[in-house]
Design a protein around this motif. Structure first.
Motif, mmCIF file in Angstrom:
data_model
loop_
_atom_site.group_PDB
_atom_site.id
_atom_site.type_symbol
_atom_site.label_atom_id
_atom_site.label_comp_id
_atom_site.label_asym_id
_atom_site.label_seq_id
_atom_site.Cartn_x
_atom_site.Cartn_y
_atom_site.Cartn_z
ATOM 1 N N LYS A 73 -51.869 -15.913 47.712
ATOM 2 C CA LYS A 73 -52.645 -15.338 46.613
ATOM 3 C C LYS A 73 -53.809 -16.262 46.339
ATOM 4 C CE LYS A 73 -51.988 -14.551 41.608
ATOM 5 N NZ LYS A 73 -53.418 -14.699 41.469
ATOM 6 N N LEU A 74 -55.002 -15.724 46.263
ATOM 7 C CA LEU A 74 -56.168 -16.561 46.000
ATOM 8 C C LEU A 74 -57.188 -15.709 45.253
ATOM 9 C CD1 LEU A 74 -57.663 -19.179 46.252
ATOM 10 C CD2 LEU A 74 -58.329 -18.576 48.570
ATOM 11 N N GLY A 75 -57.382 -16.006 43.966
ATOM 12 C CA GLY A 75 -58.273 -15.171 43.168
ATOM 13 C C GLY A 75 -57.727 -13.749 43.133
ATOM 14 N N ASN A 76 -58.558 -12.790 43.495
ATOM 15 C CA ASN A 76 -58.091 -11.394 43.475
ATOM 16 C C ASN A 76 -57.585 -10.927 44.850
ATOM 17 O OD1 ASN A 76 -60.516 -11.155 44.834
ATOM 18 N ND2 ASN A 76 -61.125 -9.257 43.793
ATOM 19 N N LEU A 77 -57.341 -11.909 45.737
ATOM 20 C CA LEU A 77 -56.884 -11.602 47.099
ATOM 21 C C LEU A 77 -55.391 -11.835 47.238
ATOM 22 C CD1 LEU A 77 -59.488 -13.295 49.465
ATOM 23 C CD2 LEU A 77 -58.791 -10.901 49.516
ATOM 24 N N PHE A 78 -54.705 -10.912 47.883
ATOM 25 C CA PHE A 78 -53.267 -11.023 48.110
ATOM 26 C C PHE A 78 -52.979 -10.743 49.585
ATOM 27 C CE2 PHE A 78 -51.966 -11.238 43.682
ATOM 28 C CZ PHE A 78 -53.128 -10.807 43.055
ATOM 29 N N LEU A 79 -52.574 -11.795 50.312
ATOM 30 C CA LEU A 79 -52.316 -11.639 51.740
ATOM 31 C C LEU A 79 -50.814 -11.535 51.963
ATOM 32 C CD1 LEU A 79 -54.650 -14.468 53.119
ATOM 33 C CD2 LEU A 79 -55.248 -12.309 52.028
ATOM 34 N N MET A 80 -50.414 -10.409 52.543
ATOM 35 C CA MET A 80 -48.984 -10.170 52.722
ATOM 36 C C MET A 80 -48.650 -9.966 54.193
ATOM 37 S SD MET A 80 -48.258 -7.666 49.469
ATOM 38 C CE MET A 80 -49.222 -6.331 50.171
ATOM 39 N N ALA A 81 -47.353 -10.033 54.481
ATOM 40 C CA ALA A 81 -46.875 -9.817 55.844
ATOM 41 C C ALA A 81 -47.081 -8.366 56.251
ATOM 42 C CB ALA A 81 -45.407 -10.185 55.932
ATOM 43 N N GLY A 82 -47.056 -8.115 57.567
ATOM 44 C CA GLY A 82 -47.247 -6.762 58.071
ATOM 45 C C GLY A 82 -45.948 -6.002 58.305
ATOM 46 N N VAL A 83 -44.848 -6.723 58.491
ATOM 47 C CA VAL A 83 -43.560 -6.054 58.728
ATOM 48 C C VAL A 83 -43.113 -5.432 57.403
ATOM 49 C CG1 VAL A 83 -41.161 -6.371 59.440
ATOM 50 C CG2 VAL A 83 -42.979 -7.698 60.546
ATOM 51 N N PRO A 84 -42.957 -4.085 57.357
ATOM 52 C CA PRO A 84 -42.829 -3.390 56.071
ATOM 53 C C PRO A 84 -41.747 -3.922 55.130
ATOM 54 C CG PRO A 84 -43.264 -1.795 57.790
ATOM 55 C CD PRO A 84 -43.077 -3.117 58.482
ATOM 56 N N HIS A 85 -40.582 -4.320 55.638
ATOM 57 C CA HIS A 85 -39.559 -4.766 54.681
ATOM 58 C C HIS A 85 -39.883 -6.147 54.124
ATOM 59 C CE1 HIS A 85 -37.607 -6.886 58.092
ATOM 60 N NE2 HIS A 85 -37.066 -7.635 57.166
ATOM 61 N N ILE A 86 -40.652 -6.916 54.871
ATOM 62 C CA ILE A 86 -41.110 -8.218 54.329
ATOM 63 C C ILE A 86 -42.227 -7.979 53.311
ATOM 64 C CG2 ILE A 86 -42.035 -10.488 54.915
ATOM 65 C CD1 ILE A 86 -40.735 -10.227 57.637
ATOM 66 N N THR A 87 -43.124 -7.048 53.637
ATOM 67 C CA THR A 87 -44.159 -6.658 52.668
ATOM 68 C C THR A 87 -43.499 -6.225 51.354
ATOM 69 O OG1 THR A 87 -45.221 -5.624 54.595
ATOM 70 C CG2 THR A 87 -46.315 -5.348 52.458
ATOM 71 N N ALA A 88 -42.456 -5.411 51.466
ATOM 72 C CA ALA A 88 -41.759 -4.896 50.276
ATOM 73 C C ALA A 88 -41.235 -6.040 49.414
ATOM 74 C CB ALA A 88 -40.615 -3.973 50.700
ATOM 75 N N GLY A 89 -40.661 -7.053 50.051
ATOM 76 C CA GLY A 89 -40.154 -8.204 49.303
ATOM 77 C C GLY A 89 -41.270 -8.931 48.558
ATOM 78 N N MET A 90 -42.425 -9.021 49.203
ATOM 79 C CA MET A 90 -43.565 -9.702 48.556
ATOM 80 C C MET A 90 -44.090 -8.878 47.379
ATOM 81 S SD MET A 90 -45.572 -11.391 51.785
ATOM 82 C CE MET A 90 -44.742 -12.657 52.775
ATOM 83 N N LEU A 91 -44.168 -7.560 47.550
ATOM 84 C CA LEU A 91 -44.594 -6.699 46.441
ATOM 85 C C LEU A 91 -43.630 -6.857 45.273
ATOM 86 C CD1 LEU A 91 -45.568 -3.430 48.359
ATOM 87 C CD2 LEU A 91 -47.129 -5.039 47.237
ATOM 88 N N ASP A 92 -42.353 -6.891 45.607
ATOM 89 C CA ASP A 92 -41.329 -7.073 44.594
ATOM 90 C C ASP A 92 -41.571 -8.367 43.807
ATOM 91 O OD1 ASP A 92 -39.101 -5.785 43.585
ATOM 92 O OD2 ASP A 92 -37.786 -7.300 44.471
ATOM 93 N N ALA A 93 -41.911 -9.420 44.526
ATOM 94 C CA ALA A 93 -42.164 -10.712 43.872
ATOM 95 C C ALA A 93 -43.392 -10.653 42.969
ATOM 96 C CB ALA A 93 -42.334 -11.809 44.927
ATOM 97 N N LEU A 94 -44.318 -9.759 43.280
ATOM 98 C CA LEU A 94 -45.557 -9.647 42.486
ATOM 99 C C LEU A 94 -45.422 -8.667 41.320
ATOM 100 C CD1 LEU A 94 -48.227 -9.512 45.352
ATOM 101 C CD2 LEU A 94 -47.930 -11.365 43.694
ATOM 102 N N THR A 95 -44.325 -7.916 41.295
ATOM 103 C CA THR A 95 -44.168 -6.871 40.280
ATOM 104 C C THR A 95 -44.305 -7.433 38.863
ATOM 105 O OG1 THR A 95 -42.788 -5.530 41.716
ATOM 106 C CG2 THR A 95 -42.584 -5.122 39.343
ATOM 107 N N GLY A 96 -45.157 -6.800 38.087
ATOM 108 C CA GLY A 96 -45.343 -7.202 36.697
ATOM 109 C C GLY A 96 -46.282 -8.379 36.495
ATOM 110 N N THR A 97 -46.808 -8.953 37.582
ATOM 111 C CA THR A 97 -47.673 -10.139 37.428
ATOM 112 C C THR A 97 -49.159 -9.791 37.379
ATOM 113 O OG1 THR A 97 -47.934 -10.534 39.808
ATOM 114 C CG2 THR A 97 -45.992 -11.507 38.748
ATOM 115 N N LEU A 98 -49.504 -8.540 37.691
ATOM 116 C CA LEU A 98 -50.926 -8.178 37.741
ATOM 117 C C LEU A 98 -51.341 -7.358 36.537
ATOM 118 C CD1 LEU A 98 -51.397 -7.124 41.462
ATOM 119 C CD2 LEU A 98 -51.469 -9.380 40.431
ATOM 120 N N GLU A 99 -52.547 -7.600 36.061
ATOM 121 C CA GLU A 99 -53.050 -6.785 34.964
ATOM 122 C C GLU A 99 -53.432 -5.404 35.507
ATOM 123 O OE1 GLU A 99 -56.027 -7.245 31.133
ATOM 124 O OE2 GLU A 99 -56.174 -8.656 32.789
ATOM 125 N N GLY A 100 -53.016 -4.372 34.790
ATOM 126 C CA GLY A 100 -53.341 -3.009 35.203
ATOM 127 C C GLY A 100 -53.469 -2.114 33.998
ATOM 128 N N GLY A 101 -53.723 -0.844 34.249
ATOM 129 C CA GLY A 101 -53.849 0.130 33.168
ATOM 130 C C GLY A 101 -52.639 1.042 33.133
#
Lengths: 250, 250
Positions: free
Chosen positions: B141-169
């Motif tokens: 994570k760097l500024g507004n950039l989020f670099l994640m893995a390409g293997v979908p179940h690993i991507t899913a784990g990373m999204l899970d870790a980010l859940t609730g941490t980003l400002e949204g509407g």
């Protein structure tokens, strides 16, 4: 060196960007293009918003030999691809007489043409049709632009109709070497293999099977013999170091 | 009017553009983003080519609130996302001490760190880590950039870790009205429904089931009550004209 033919693809539709619909057209169009000797070089997924479609199209049609689109050529208000492209090209939208005749036949026993259905006969002036053996409404070909339906099995029928009609080069051949080798243990070996021959590249894609970590190593080249030689050599080296092979990869 | 938070997504990898790998990350990231109140507004699929990655990243990170990437952060020679992004940002690549510690622990009983594995501790200077509970190597994570893995179940784990941490509407709510109605027969009805309320849009997606043609009409709005009202009204109108409903769509 022989020319490398390239294509760009615009996937048009809010349903892909919202996550509602799992895209199947990128892989399908990519595989078909490769069989035609054309490389898919760029994909953009854009919403049903005219200026965004125009912006993507302008880049893709000028950057690559061919530009394909999927989506947005149906009968409803959210189908705006034809209008966007006509605007991008600076030509009017007209009713294509052959498209109209096709739709008249297709809907003859389904209540006939109406305003929505006639919408699917609209094309940017100068366009030709791409046959649709699935559901009547044709795709549209204009210069290096190919507008196709978004529903994957209808897209497939349109690709089928285009098979063999486009100028291309040699397909990229992929040879997969599978092994129960964590890619993090064999990075050096891969790098050496890639540098062992000109005109090849190697991709490395991890998998998890039966509780074991493995990788598919994909050797790509326009020269099938060279790709096979590098792949065979890599398979031997992986076996020498003690990794169990997975025939043909996963 | 409340701010609409947006994100761009770069899918990085030759395996997607060659058609070898069916992408699953667009739909997965899109769905997750919507739950965070962020709209996926743009997706680019780019090859493992540094200048192409930089070009896409530069557009996406400056055009949208957030920019996500999947792919190219593994241990092998074709994993060049970190270097490309460091170059785009004009910062050096450094070994992140926490990433190194994570990898040391993860590989302690798997032969320890080597050059390939240590590659996965490399980050653009100033980056933070995104936890990866699946396979050790963290996202970045760097500024507004989020670099994640390409293997979908690993991507899913990373999204899970980010859940609730980003400002949204507010998330966009989708209500689907399914009916055995060919979309070409109800284009007018849909257009009227869309114009019946502010802040809603309706997408129309045909399906084929049991030899019959039908459509899913998806009413989208930030205002759930309004979306439901429009959807209910549309369902009633479709039934009035005689189309069989398909509860909840297909």
């Amino acid at each position: 060196m022989a020319k490398i033919w390239t294509a760009g693809l615009a996937i048009i539709g809010d349903e892909i960007l919202s996550g509602r619909t799992q895209d199947r057209n990128i892989a399908q169009v990519a595989t078909w293009l490769n069989a035609q000797g054309i490389r898919l070089a760029d994909v953009r997924v854009v919403p049903d918003v005219e200026e965004r479609i125009i912006e993507a199209l302008d880049v893709l049609r000028s950057s690559y030999d061919y530009c394909f689109t999927t989506g947005g050529i149906g009968p409803t208000h959210d189908d705006i691809t034809v209008d966007a492209i006509a605007k991008a090209l600076g030509v009017p939208v007209v009713i294509h007489p052959d498209a109209r005749a096709i739709l008249e036949r297709y809907y003859a026993d389904k209540g006939g043409l109406n305003e929505g259905r006639l919408r699917m006969a609209r094309v940017p002036e100068g366009a030709e049709l791409i046959p649709n053996r699935m559901s009547g409404a044709p795709g549209i070909k204009l210069g290096n632009l190919f507008l196709m339906a978004g529903v994957p099995h209808i897209t497939a029928g349109m690709l089928d109709a285009l098979t063999g009609t486009l100028e291309g080069g040699r397909p990229l051949v992929s040879v997969t070497v599978g092994a129960f080798a964590p890619e993090s243990e064999v990075a050096d070996l891969l790098r050496q293999a890639e540098q062992s021959a000109d005109g090849i590249s190697i991709g490395s894609y991890p998998f998890f099977k039966e509780g074991r970590v493995g990788s598919n190593f994909v050797v790509r080249s326009e020269d099938e013999q060279r790709a096979r030689a590098v792949a065979d050599d890599l398979a031997i080296k992986l076996a020498e170091v003690g990794y169990d092979p997975v025939e043909g990869g996963i």
